[in-house]
Structure formats: C-alpha cells, structure tokens
Design a protein around this motif. Structure first.
Motif, mmCIF file in Angstrom:
data_model
loop_
_atom_site.group_PDB
_atom_site.id
_atom_site.type_symbol
_atom_site.label_atom_id
_atom_site.label_comp_id
_atom_site.label_asym_id
_atom_site.label_seq_id
_atom_site.Cartn_x
_atom_site.Cartn_y
_atom_site.Cartn_z
ATOM 1 N N GLU A 44 25.644 26.935 0.940
ATOM 2 C CA GLU A 44 24.608 26.490 1.852
ATOM 3 C C GLU A 44 24.258 27.640 2.786
ATOM 4 O O GLU A 44 25.126 28.389 3.216
ATOM 5 N N LYS A 45 22.982 27.758 3.093
ATOM 6 C CA LYS A 45 22.562 28.823 3.985
ATOM 7 C C LYS A 45 22.999 28.493 5.402
ATOM 8 O O LYS A 45 23.038 27.342 5.812
ATOM 9 N N PHE A 46 23.330 29.529 6.174
ATOM 10 C CA PHE A 46 23.779 29.357 7.540
ATOM 11 C C PHE A 46 22.604 28.939 8.411
ATOM 12 O O PHE A 46 21.556 29.582 8.426
ATOM 13 N N LYS A 47 22.796 27.861 9.127
ATOM 14 C CA LYS A 47 21.778 27.380 10.050
ATOM 15 C C LYS A 47 22.367 27.448 11.447
ATOM 16 O O LYS A 47 23.239 26.651 11.796
ATOM 17 N N PRO A 48 21.910 28.372 12.275
ATOM 18 C CA PRO A 48 22.505 28.496 13.614
ATOM 19 C C PRO A 48 22.144 27.298 14.482
ATOM 20 O O PRO A 48 21.033 26.778 14.420
ATOM 21 N N GLN A 49 23.107 26.886 15.276
ATOM 22 C CA GLN A 49 22.902 25.791 16.203
ATOM 23 C C GLN A 49 22.260 26.348 17.470
ATOM 24 O O GLN A 49 22.360 27.543 17.752
ATOM 25 N N PRO A 50 21.596 25.498 18.242
ATOM 26 C CA PRO A 50 21.000 26.012 19.478
ATOM 27 C C PRO A 50 22.085 26.541 20.411
ATOM 28 O O PRO A 50 23.131 25.925 20.574
ATOM 29 N N THR A 51 21.801 27.681 21.002
ATOM 30 C CA THR A 51 22.800 28.298 21.884
ATOM 31 C C THR A 51 22.682 27.699 23.275
ATOM 32 O O THR A 51 21.648 27.163 23.653
ATOM 33 N N ARG A 52 23.747 27.793 24.030
ATOM 34 C CA ARG A 52 23.737 27.259 25.389
ATOM 35 C C ARG A 52 23.256 28.342 26.351
ATOM 36 O O ARG A 52 23.388 29.544 26.086
ATOM 37 N N ASP A 53 22.720 27.917 27.455
ATOM 38 C CA ASP A 53 22.206 28.817 28.469
ATOM 39 C C ASP A 53 23.385 29.350 29.282
ATOM 40 O O ASP A 53 24.012 28.619 30.049
ATOM 41 N N LEU A 54 23.679 30.646 29.098
ATOM 42 C CA LEU A 54 24.859 31.219 29.740
ATOM 43 C C LEU A 54 24.696 31.304 31.259
ATOM 44 O O LEU A 54 25.668 31.102 31.996
ATOM 45 N N GLU A 55 23.493 31.596 31.735
ATOM 46 C CA GLU A 55 23.276 31.672 33.182
ATOM 47 C C GLU A 55 23.486 30.315 33.842
ATOM 48 O O GLU A 55 24.103 30.211 34.900
ATOM 49 N N LYS A 56 22.988 29.302 33.211
ATOM 50 C CA LYS A 56 23.161 27.945 33.733
ATOM 51 C C LYS A 56 24.642 27.567 33.742
ATOM 52 O O LYS A 56 25.145 26.961 34.695
ATOM 53 N N GLU A 57 25.342 27.941 32.685
ATOM 54 C CA GLU A 57 26.777 27.670 32.585
ATOM 55 C C GLU A 57 27.541 28.403 33.688
ATOM 56 O O GLU A 57 28.451 27.856 34.300
ATOM 57 N N LYS A 58 27.139 29.657 33.965
ATOM 58 C CA LYS A 58 27.789 30.430 35.030
ATOM 59 C C LYS A 58 27.597 29.749 36.385
ATOM 60 O O LYS A 58 28.546 29.622 37.167
ATOM 61 N N ARG A 59 26.356 29.343 36.678
ATOM 62 C CA ARG A 59 26.092 28.679 37.952
ATOM 63 C C ARG A 59 26.885 27.387 38.090
ATOM 64 O O ARG A 59 27.420 27.083 39.159
ATOM 65 N N ARG A 60 26.981 26.644 36.997
ATOM 66 C CA ARG A 60 27.719 25.386 37.028
ATOM 67 C C ARG A 60 29.192 25.635 37.320
ATOM 68 O O ARG A 60 29.808 24.955 38.152
ATOM 69 N N LEU A 61 29.782 26.628 36.652
ATOM 70 C CA LEU A 61 31.191 26.938 36.869
ATOM 71 C C LEU A 61 31.428 27.485 38.278
ATOM 72 O O LEU A 61 32.453 27.193 38.899
ATOM 73 N N GLN A 62 30.479 28.286 38.805
ATOM 74 C CA GLN A 62 30.616 28.776 40.178
ATOM 75 C C GLN A 62 30.604 27.617 41.168
ATOM 76 O O GLN A 62 31.376 27.591 42.125
ATOM 77 N N ASN A 63 29.745 26.649 40.930
ATOM 78 C CA ASN A 63 29.696 25.481 41.814
ATOM 79 C C ASN A 63 30.990 24.683 41.734
ATOM 80 O O ASN A 63 31.464 24.165 42.744
#
Length: 171
Positions: A51-70
C-alpha cells in the motif's frame, strides 16, 4: 463389534465375489503432490503489492508549544477550559430554546389524546380523573407563565414609552 466383511461368502460351490462400494462412499485419493500455484501466478495478483504511504495530517508544533508552556506556567490546560466553557454555553442555549409554554401545550394535547384512546377502549372512566387533574395542573402553570410574561411586557413597554405614566392618566 467388528466391521462387516467386504466379501460375501458364497455357497461352497461358487467362487468368492468381491462387493464394491459406490464411488461416493470410497475415500478420495490425495494427489501425488500438493496443488501449489506457481510464483509467477502469485506475483501477477495483488498479493505482493504494498500500500502506498499516506501521510496523516501533522500537528501544529507552535500551538503545541504554547499549550505546554501554559500547562507549565499555570498548571492548567487552557484549551480544555475553553472547550468546557463552549460546552456549558451550548447546554445553556439548548436549555433556553424550548419554550415552557409550548411544552405545556404539547403535554396537555398528549393527555387529551391518551384520554380519547382510553375512552375508545372503554377505560375512559378509569383514567378520566387522573388525566383531567394533570391537565388542570398544566393549565395553572401556563397561567402563571402568562402572568409573568404580561408583567414583563408591561414593564418593558413602560420603560420604552414613559408617556403613559400613572400621573398623566389621573389628570
């Protein structure tokens, strides 16, 4: 307890005759070699295609950083708080939508229909007192709601149009 003999024993003057079973009763013979498909036939099918590789949607790293900082700064996840607030607001809106006056009218109609069905079945006398009591309670509640609404309307009208005050009416 043994199996029946395969031969019939004829009278002593005749030769023994072998009795053969029909083809359905005889055990089937297995082929001399197993039936395998050649490699070319297997490769021609879809068995070896990946089966051909189908990439999944990536997560927003900046948003993740802000969330973890909070989370580290406040100890709380603000995203979850926002989601909870939105859910509470939606629940309040849903609760406010159905009009109690309309609900009471529907309930009264249901009870009238129920009483009509019971009268059609000959059980009307049995349920008439109960149903009429419930209907009168609903009507009383509707009257209370109507009084509150008319009072609110009166207050809103006097605030909007202060021309017709009591002092002006008495003169």
């Amino acid at each position: 307890g043994d199996a029946l003999p395969l031969q019939r024993f004829p009278p002593s003057s005749k030769q023994p005759v072998l009795v053969s079973y029909p083809a359905a009763c005889q055990p089937q013979r297995l082929p001399a070699r197993p039936l395998l498909r050649p490699a070319k036939v297997c490769q021609a099918g879809d068995a070896y295609t990946r089966e051909k590789f189908k990439p999944q949607p990536t997560r927003d790293l900046e948003k993740e950083k802000r969330r973890l900082q909070n989370i580290l700064a406040t100890g709380k996840d603000e995203v979850e708080d926002e989601v909870e607030q939105v859910l509470v607001q939606k629940k309040e809106e849903e609760i406010a939508e159905p009009d109690r006056f309309e609900e009471l009218m529907n309930e009264i109609q249901e009870r009238r229909e129920f009483l009509a069905e019971m009268e059609a079945l000959g059980q009307g006398k049995k349920y008439q007192g109960i149903v009429l009591t419930e209907i009168s309670q609903k009507l009383h509640e509707m009257e209370i709601i109507d009084k509150k609404r008319s009072e609110e309307m009166r207050n809103n009208m006097t605030k909007a149009f202060p021309v017709a005050n009591k002092s002006n009416l008495q003169d």
